[in-house]
Design a protein around this motif. Structure first.
Motif, PDB file in Angstrom:
ATOM      1  N   VAL A  12      -6.501  74.428 -34.976  1.00 38.65           N
ATOM      2  CA  VAL A  12      -7.358  73.247 -34.967  1.00 38.65           C
ATOM      3  C   VAL A  12      -7.548  72.843 -33.513  1.00 38.65           C
ATOM      4  O   VAL A  12      -6.598  72.491 -32.822  1.00 38.65           O
ATOM      5  N   LEU A  18      -9.693  67.661 -39.028  1.00 42.03           N
ATOM      6  CA  LEU A  18      -8.648  67.448 -40.032  1.00 42.03           C
ATOM      7  C   LEU A  18      -9.007  66.310 -40.977  1.00 42.03           C
ATOM      8  O   LEU A  18      -9.679  65.358 -40.592  1.00 42.03           O
ATOM      9  N   ASP A  22      -4.673  67.623 -45.631  1.00 42.80           N
ATOM     10  CA  ASP A  22      -4.642  68.984 -45.084  1.00 42.80           C
ATOM     11  C   ASP A  22      -3.209  69.372 -44.733  1.00 42.80           C
ATOM     12  O   ASP A  22      -2.440  68.558 -44.223  1.00 42.80           O
ATOM     13  N   ILE A  24      -0.744  71.257 -42.355  1.00 40.71           N
ATOM     14  CA  ILE A  24      -0.780  71.734 -40.969  1.00 40.71           C
ATOM     15  C   ILE A  24       0.612  72.064 -40.452  1.00 40.71           C
ATOM     16  O   ILE A  24       1.618  71.659 -41.036  1.00 40.71           O
ATOM     17  N   GLU A  25       0.622  72.813 -39.367  1.00 42.43           N
ATOM     18  CA  GLU A  25       1.838  73.081 -38.600  1.00 42.43           C
ATOM     19  C   GLU A  25       1.603  72.626 -37.168  1.00 42.43           C
ATOM     20  O   GLU A  25       0.500  72.765 -36.642  1.00 42.43           O
ATOM     21  N   ARG A  41       5.915  70.749 -40.000  1.00 43.50           N
ATOM     22  CA  ARG A  41       4.970  71.217 -41.010  1.00 43.50           C
ATOM     23  C   ARG A  41       4.845  70.126 -42.059  1.00 43.50           C
ATOM     24  O   ARG A  41       5.847  69.572 -42.497  1.00 43.50           O
ATOM     25  N   VAL A  74      -1.952  72.555 -32.952  1.00 44.55           N
ATOM     26  CA  VAL A  74      -2.020  72.227 -34.370  1.00 44.55           C
ATOM     27  C   VAL A  74      -2.738  73.359 -35.091  1.00 44.55           C
ATOM     28  O   VAL A  74      -3.773  73.837 -34.642  1.00 44.55           O
ATOM     29  N   TRP A  75      -2.164  73.761 -36.233  1.00 42.54           N
ATOM     30  CA  TRP A  75      -2.705  74.881 -37.017  1.00 42.54           C
ATOM     31  C   TRP A  75      -2.843  74.458 -38.475  1.00 42.54           C
ATOM     32  O   TRP A  75      -1.908  73.901 -39.052  1.00 42.54           O
ATOM     33  N   ARG A  76      -4.005  74.727 -39.081  1.00 42.76           N
ATOM     34  CA  ARG A  76      -4.244  74.436 -40.493  1.00 42.76           C
ATOM     35  C   ARG A  76      -3.736  75.592 -41.339  1.00 42.76           C
ATOM     36  O   ARG A  76      -4.000  76.761 -41.034  1.00 42.76           O
TER      37      ARG A  76
END
Length: 78
Positions: A12, A18, A22, A24-25, A41, A74-76
């Protein structure tokens, strides 16, 4: 035999991508020759794109945590 489905993970780049709920990590870079380390997470509760912060309900602790995008990526998870 059933195979476990792998989660699709995308970075992201802007917090306005976002939405509440959602998954996310938050990842922290530990060095040039290492993969990023997952430090949080959870599910998105609220975002503040203007200050670069997203609040999640952390899966590990069960409490609300703030993630500062100046400190981590940030990762979805889909």
């Amino acid at each position: 035999m059933l195979k476990e489905a792998k989660a699709h993970v995308t970075r992201v780049r802007a917090l306005d991508q976002l939405h509440r709920g959602d998954e996310i990590e938050a990842r922290l870079s530990v060095g040039p020759s290492y993969d990023d380390v997952v430090i949080r997470r959870g599910r998105v509760q609220e975002t503040a794109p203007g200050i670069g912060v997203v609040w999640i309900m952390d899966h590990h602790t069960g409490s609300r945590k703030a993630i500062n995008t100046d400190e981590c990526s940030v990762w979805r998870i889909a």
